[in-house]
Each structure stands twice: as C-alpha cells, then as structure tokens.
Scaffold this motif. Sequence first.
Motif, PDB file in Angstrom:
ATOM      1  N   UNK A 153       2.451  -2.281  -4.625  1.00 51.05           N
ATOM      2  CA  UNK A 153       1.574  -2.616  -3.509  1.00 51.05           C
ATOM      3  C   UNK A 153       0.962  -3.999  -3.694  1.00 51.05           C
ATOM      4  N   UNK A 154       0.548  -4.303  -4.918  1.00 54.41           N
ATOM      5  CA  UNK A 154      -0.029  -5.618  -5.190  1.00 54.41           C
ATOM      6  C   UNK A 154       1.008  -6.709  -4.956  1.00 54.41           C
ATOM      7  N   UNK A 155       2.242  -6.457  -5.389  1.00 51.42           N
ATOM      8  CA  UNK A 155       3.306  -7.457  -5.202  1.00 51.42           C
ATOM      9  C   UNK A 155       3.580  -7.681  -3.712  1.00 51.42           C
ATOM     10  N   UNK A 156       3.539  -6.619  -2.924  1.00 50.89           N
ATOM     11  CA  UNK A 156       3.759  -6.758  -1.480  1.00 50.89           C
ATOM     12  C   UNK A 156       2.688  -7.636  -0.830  1.00 50.89           C
ATOM     13  N   UNK A 157       1.512  -7.628  -1.423  1.00 48.53           N
ATOM     14  CA  UNK A 157       0.395  -8.399  -0.863  1.00 48.53           C
ATOM     15  C   UNK A 157       0.170  -9.708  -1.612  1.00 48.53           C
ATOM     16  N   UNK A 158       1.110 -10.053  -2.486  1.00 49.59           N
ATOM     17  CA  UNK A 158       1.029 -11.331  -3.203  1.00 49.59           C
ATOM     18  C   UNK A 158      -0.045 -11.393  -4.264  1.00 49.59           C
TER      19      UNK A 158
END
Length: 80
Positions: free
Chosen positions: A69-74
């Motif tokens: 989820x963090x990666x999806x939001x940069x």
Amino acid sequence: MPGSPIPQPQCARPPQGSPCALGERADVAHSAIARILGGEVLTDIGPLARLEDALDHQLWPGRKALRDAAARHGRSTTRQ
C-alpha cells in the motif's frame, strides 16, 4: 474495604453482534473491544489473533500488505 478488587460490569445475555457477545467468543474483554472500535487504543497481537479467530476474518493484513500500500502511494516503509 481496602485491597478488595473492584467489580467489573458483566454483560448479561449480550445481543448477537455486540462487543459483549464478541468478547465472550474471542475471550477478549468487551471494554477492550469498545476501546479498539472507538480508536482509543491499539491492541497487541494476542487479542487481535483471538478476534480474527472468533470473527473468522483477517483484521490485520500483515506487513507485506502495508508495504504494498505504501509503495502504491509512493511512500517508503524502510526505517531511516
């Protein structure tokens, strides 16, 4: 009388779906469930696991889902 335990309120015949009924099934205090639902506290892994088991539902997605989820939001999830 000094030293006597303070009596805790009990759930008398709790309705289905209530924190009291869930607390009985999960062996987690109904007051703790109410505080968790109210966002007043974060629970540790023991009560969380018992709640997941009683509900037959995953409540915490795990570390991989948080990283994804963090990666999806940069955002980075590594500690600096």
